[in-house]
Design a protein around this motif. Structure first.
Motif, mmCIF file in Angstrom:
data_model
loop_
_atom_site.group_PDB
_atom_site.id
_atom_site.type_symbol
_atom_site.label_atom_id
_atom_site.label_comp_id
_atom_site.label_asym_id
_atom_site.label_seq_id
_atom_site.Cartn_x
_atom_site.Cartn_y
_atom_site.Cartn_z
ATOM 1 N N GLY A 1 -31.856 6.608 -23.303
ATOM 2 C CA GLY A 1 -31.659 8.024 -22.971
ATOM 3 C C GLY A 1 -32.187 8.413 -21.601
ATOM 4 O O GLY A 1 -32.261 9.598 -21.280
ATOM 5 N N LYS A 2 -32.554 7.445 -20.800
ATOM 6 C CA LYS A 2 -33.144 7.739 -19.488
ATOM 7 C C LYS A 2 -32.177 8.506 -18.597
ATOM 8 O O LYS A 2 -32.506 9.554 -18.036
ATOM 9 C CB LYS A 2 -33.540 6.432 -18.775
ATOM 10 C CG LYS A 2 -34.452 5.541 -19.579
ATOM 11 C CD LYS A 2 -34.803 4.276 -18.829
ATOM 12 C CE LYS A 2 -33.641 3.353 -18.553
ATOM 13 N NZ LYS A 2 -33.038 2.765 -19.768
ATOM 14 N N SER A 3 -30.971 7.955 -18.465
ATOM 15 C CA SER A 3 -30.001 8.605 -17.597
ATOM 16 C C SER A 3 -29.623 9.973 -18.141
ATOM 17 O O SER A 3 -29.436 10.932 -17.391
ATOM 18 C CB SER A 3 -28.750 7.754 -17.459
ATOM 19 O OG SER A 3 -29.094 6.501 -16.925
ATOM 20 N N THR A 4 -29.540 10.065 -19.439
ATOM 21 C CA THR A 4 -29.200 11.345 -20.061
ATOM 22 C C THR A 4 -30.200 12.419 -19.665
ATOM 23 O O THR A 4 -29.819 13.545 -19.338
ATOM 24 C CB THR A 4 -29.169 11.173 -21.593
ATOM 25 O OG1 THR A 4 -28.222 10.155 -21.914
ATOM 26 C CG2 THR A 4 -28.790 12.463 -22.277
ATOM 27 N N LEU A 5 -31.487 12.041 -19.665
ATOM 28 C CA LEU A 5 -32.518 13.017 -19.320
ATOM 29 C C LEU A 5 -32.324 13.523 -17.889
ATOM 30 O O LEU A 5 -32.351 14.730 -17.625
ATOM 31 C CB LEU A 5 -33.901 12.365 -19.482
ATOM 32 C CG LEU A 5 -35.083 13.273 -19.170
ATOM 33 C CD1 LEU A 5 -35.083 14.475 -20.098
ATOM 34 C CD2 LEU A 5 -36.399 12.526 -19.290
HETATM 35 N N1 LIG Z 1 -20.800 10.403 -22.279
HETATM 36 C C1 LIG Z 1 -21.324 9.861 -23.377
HETATM 37 N N2 LIG Z 1 -20.672 9.946 -24.528
HETATM 38 C C2 LIG Z 1 -21.203 9.430 -25.656
HETATM 39 N N3 LIG Z 1 -22.377 8.808 -25.706
HETATM 40 C C3 LIG Z 1 -23.084 8.691 -24.586
HETATM 41 C C4 LIG Z 1 -22.584 9.214 -23.350
HETATM 42 N N4 LIG Z 1 -23.497 8.956 -22.395
HETATM 43 C C5 LIG Z 1 -24.498 8.301 -22.991
HETATM 44 N N5 LIG Z 1 -24.255 8.149 -24.302
HETATM 45 C C6 LIG Z 1 -25.130 7.505 -25.279
HETATM 46 O O1 LIG Z 1 -26.387 8.074 -25.151
HETATM 47 C C7 LIG Z 1 -27.399 7.100 -25.280
HETATM 48 C C8 LIG Z 1 -28.310 7.158 -24.062
HETATM 49 O O2 LIG Z 1 -27.577 6.775 -22.921
HETATM 50 P P1 LIG Z 1 -28.236 6.720 -21.479
HETATM 51 O O3 LIG Z 1 -27.146 6.447 -20.495
HETATM 52 O O4 LIG Z 1 -29.043 7.919 -21.267
HETATM 53 O O5 LIG Z 1 -29.134 5.431 -21.599
HETATM 54 P P2 LIG Z 1 -30.069 4.769 -20.487
HETATM 55 O O6 LIG Z 1 -31.446 4.857 -21.020
HETATM 56 O O7 LIG Z 1 -29.814 5.330 -19.165
HETATM 57 O O8 LIG Z 1 -29.556 3.266 -20.557
HETATM 58 P P3 LIG Z 1 -29.395 2.185 -19.372
HETATM 59 O O9 LIG Z 1 -30.703 1.570 -19.201
HETATM 60 O O10 LIG Z 1 -28.434 1.219 -19.966
HETATM 61 O O11 LIG Z 1 -28.886 2.893 -18.182
HETATM 62 C C9 LIG Z 1 -26.667 5.768 -25.431
HETATM 63 O O12 LIG Z 1 -26.631 5.439 -26.797
HETATM 64 C C10 LIG Z 1 -25.297 6.034 -24.964
HETATM 65 O O13 LIG Z 1 -24.364 5.270 -25.689
#
Ligand SMILES: Nc1ncnc2c1ncn2[C@@H]1O[C@H](COP(=O)(O)OP(=O)(O)OP(=O)(O)O)[C@@H](O)[C@H]1O
Ligand SMILES: [Mg+2]
Lengths: 319, 449
Positions: free
Chosen positions: A45-49
């Motif tokens: 969820g890092k990028s999501t945040l």
């Molecule tokens: N647009 C989207 N639609 C549906 N699910 C999403 C979307 N974007 C992210 N997710 C889901 O949200 C969760 C968190 O994703 P995120 O991209 O924030 O991860 P991350 O920590 O950045 O990972 P990474 O290290 O791979 O970049 C994941 O399970 C991903 O599948």
């Protein structure tokens, strides 16, 4: 951490993509002048945040503010820089023309742009290629350009999602120095990274995100300290009286020429030292044992994040 | 500032991959083609060339008339410089091998072998001549018949009404004699305003379809949104960027054609320049559909297909509505004058046919399959549809008005349609744009990327 001025604040922040809960009640504060590292497995969820803070992703619940404004306000982004992961710059631009375009969006004057753009490209080491089309850039060059576009308008807050992705070791070192310089200028950096050694080197504070929840938060020193684990070395030929130490109630392990003593409370080590001097032994080496950030990370992220395959501790050869 | 930056960015995007340049070359070719069409005023002698040589060809192949020949002799004009202001006189001569041949020709009911029939023939071949008179010249040899033909004045008020011979590609003669006005009208209305506009729209739809899906691509939408600009503005600026692409193309094509037509013929139809905003207005409807679909699907292909579909749909809705209105007009006329015969005319085309049908049976289905019960539905759908069809009709009408005389206008088809007012057209179209772009913005605003 004194004179704190919160720049990024989230409270009980939640985001779900349908079934997937990408963030669950994340509360976090980042202050001015920090380099804040956010760690976590793929899909944690890092990028999501970051995207919620920038208004790219809409939050489901909770609150998020950036520079005192609710996340997603467009005008506040004038003071924010962002390097996305997997960025895709318009291929029809050159490095310089892209920055001119973005600079106009940030409201920078033409003179300002003419001055800053060569400067920042110099900083990230691609000035010689500034007039080439982006389709001719290598991966690392694109990444450097991405960093350039995140910092060239003198933002107060800079979000970097995997900033050293694709950058060679020398370049990484330069980037670390750049980040430190930016921090010294009073800017706040928020960095997502998997490269733990790097995070360890530059970040003032770190959070570990696990399945959308913050499981650890603190300074790097806080996180890596192993409370009550000391390494003791004595003069050559001398032996620590193991049974006596154990009788005191502590654990003891011999590790090569050294002994690792695990005490209940850090101050308890004094009792071990008293014992050493009482037996007439000579102390040569004493450190409180730290673990690397990687150790902390691997231990904390034992369970897997949403969206990645389940793996057991054993398979990973975990500790 | 931000808007200009986006405009510049859009043009850079269009310029990339040589799309814009290729388009401009294409439109330059069209302008060149238009410029290659030349008009030269016909002479009276040329006018008779074709019918006479046709008849003479007939004589050569008929054993009964071997040696028979028709010709124009001693042609004189009072004004060689400006043929449309001249009086003419000439001899219309039938020369035969044997006197019996002449007698036989006189027996043919339609053949110009006596005074009256010669006058009729001349009026048909050269309809622009006024006061045509023919007189038999006596005392000619027995195997020759000679008429002295005179005309006073012409119907052409100026050179533009005078028949001209057109050549394309600088050399190729078109076997069609039109007045200069009619020729220029044909170019402006059919070649540029019709085919040219269609090509511009078609290509613009395809070329601009990628702009918004590209923006919304993973990795580039994050970058765009992270800039200090609100999402709806981002989308609207991109939309306007697409329009600017077409604006350049249209201005270049229409403006260029207008210029070369003016330079070549001296006819500067300023109404023709209105084609630029009208084609652009037409495209703004199509591109709004494209934008809307692109925001929802992020696919250029789907956007193109949906846009073409909407294009056809709006055309059909507009067309059906126009025909329904025409029908209602006819029925109302009929009702106002139930005893009169109406102006039942020989149907020339489908429009006329429907008028005749409507007079016979007001409840007859439109196009023979569109039942009257659906008229209300069609009109309701039309009420909220953008007025692309009407914009097209107006384009024809304006070009015609700028160039044709009132009489010619009445004759031309472009005058027979029921045209909506500008207020209605711009109001409904603008409303449509606001609704559909508003929905696109709403979707873009609320979505997570
Ligand atoms: N647009 C989207 N639609 C549906 N699910 C999403 C979307 N974007 C992210 N997710 C889901 O949200 C969760 C968190 O994703 P995120 O991209 O924030 O991860 P991350 O920590 O950045 O990972 P990474 O290290 O791979 O970049 C994941 O399970 C991903 O599948
Ligand atoms: Mg990520």
């Amino acid at each position: 951490m004194s004179g704190q001025e919160p720049v990024i604040v989230t409270e009980q922040l939640q985001k779900s993509y349908g079934e997937v809960e990408a963030l669950k009640r994340v509360s976090l504060t980042v202050n001015r002048g920090e380099i804040f590292g956010l760690l976590g497995q793929n899909g944690a969820g890092k990028s999501t945040l970051i995207k919620i803070l920038l208004g790219i992703v809409r939050k489901t619940e909770g609150s998020a503010t950036l520079l005192g404004e609710p996340a997603g306000r467009s005008d506040v982004r004038r003071r924010v820089g962002y390097l996305p992961e997997d960025h895709q710059f318009p291929q029809y631009h050159t490095g310089a023309s892209l920055l001119h375009f973005y600079g106009q969006l940030y409201g920078m004057s033409r003179d300002d742009r003419r001055r800053k753009i060569p400067e920042v490209l110099e900083t990230v080491g691609i000035r010689k290629r500034m007039d080439s089309k982006l389709r001719t850039y290598s991966k690392g060059m694109k990444q450097r350009l991405g960093i350039a576009q995140a910092i060239f308008h003198d933002p107060d807050v800079i979000f970097l999602d995997e900033p050293t992705d694709g950058v060679d070791p020398v370049g990484r070192k330069e980037l670390r120095e750049l980040f430190e310089k930016l921090r010294d200028q009073g800017r706040t950096l928020f960095v997502n990274s998997h490269l733990l050694q790097e995070v360890e080197l530059v970040c003032t504070r770190v959070a570990i995100l696990q399945r959308g929840e913050i499981v650890r938060l603190g300074t790097v020193a806080d996180l890596t300290r192993q409370e009550g684990r000391f390494v003791i070395g004595l003069a050559p030929g001398q032996e620590l009286p193991a049974d006596e130490v154990i009788r005191l109630g502590y654990r003891l392990e011999k590790a090569g020429a050294f002994w690792e003593v695990v005490v209940n409370d850090p101050t308890d080590i004094d009792r071990v030292l008293e014992l050493v001097s009482a037996r007439g032994l000579k102390l040569r080496h004493l450190v409180e044992k730290k673990q690397s950030l990687e150790d902390v990370f691997v231990r904390e992220t034992d369970q897997n994040a949403p969206g990645t395959d389940e793996r057991s501790r054993k398979q990973r050869g975990g500790r | 500032m931000q808007f200009l930056a986006f405009l510049k960015d859009s043009l850079r995007e269009a310029r990339n991959g040589w799309v814009l340049q290729a388009m401009l070359v294409l439109s330059a070719i069209l302008v060149l083609f238009v410029g290659s069409i030349s008009f030269t005023p016909t002479t009276v002698a040329e006018v008779f060339d074709t019918p006479l040589s046709l008849m003479n060809w007939g004589f050569r192949n008929d054993p009964n008339f071997t040696g028979t020949k028709l010709s124009i002799e001693h042609l004189e004009s009072t004004n060689a410089q400006e043929p449309w202001k001249a009086d003419y006189q000439f001899d219309f001569v039938i020369s035969a091998a044997k006197p019996e041949q002449i007698a036989r020709l006189e027996e043919k009911p339609a053949f110009p072998a006596n005074r009256g029939r010669v006058e009729k023939f001349v009026r048909q071949a050269a309809p622009f001549l006024e006061n045509v008179k023919a007189k038999l010249i006596e005392n000619t040899p027995a195997n020759e018949r000679r008429f002295h033909v005179t005309s006073q004045g012409t119907k052409a008020a100026d050179v533009t009404a005078w028949p001209h011979v057109a050549k394309v590609f600088f050399a190729l003669e078109i076997p069609l004699t039109l007045s200069l006005r009619a020729g220029v009208y044909t170019i402006e209305n059919y070649i540029v305003g019709g085919a040219g506009a269609w090509i511009i729209l078609f290509i613009s739809v395809i070329m601009t379809s990628g702009f918004i899906p590209n923006l919304l691509q993973k990795g580039s939408v994050d970058l765009a949104i992270s800039k200090p600009i609100s999402r709806w503005r981002l989308l609207v600026y991109k939309y306007l960027g697409g329009l600017s692409f077409t604006a350049i193309l249209t201005t270049f094509t229409v403006g260029g054609s207008w210029l070369v037509i003016g330079l070549r013929t001296g006819m500067w139809n300023n109404n023709f320049l209105l084609a630029i905003p009208l084609i652009l207005a037409y495209f703004s409807i199509l591109y709004a559909v494209s934008t809307f679909v692109a925001v929802f699907t992020r696919s250029a292909i789907v956007a193109i297909l949906a846009t073409f579909l909407a294009w056809g749909l709006f055309f059909a809705i507009g067309r059906v509505n126009r025909d329904i209105e025409k029908r209602e007009q006819t029925v109302a006329e009929q009702a106002a004058n139930p005893t009169g015969p109406g102006n039942l005319k020989q149907p020339q085309n489908l429009d006329d046919l429907d008028e005749v049908m409507a007079r016979i049976d007001p409840d007859a289905p439109l196009y023979r399959f569109f039942p009257k019960s659906l008229f209300g539905v069609a009109k309701a759908v039309h009420t909220i549809s953008p007025r692309s069809y009407q914009i097209d009709l107006w384009l024809d009408r304006l070009i015609a008005q700028g160039i044709l005389t009132d009489e010619e206008l009445k004759e031309s088809k472009s005058n027979t349609s029921v045209l909506a007012g500008w207020l209605e057209i711009s109001g409904v179209t603008l409303g449509f744009l606001i609704v559909i772009l508003g929905l696109a913005c709403w979707r873009f605003e609320t979505r997570s990327y």
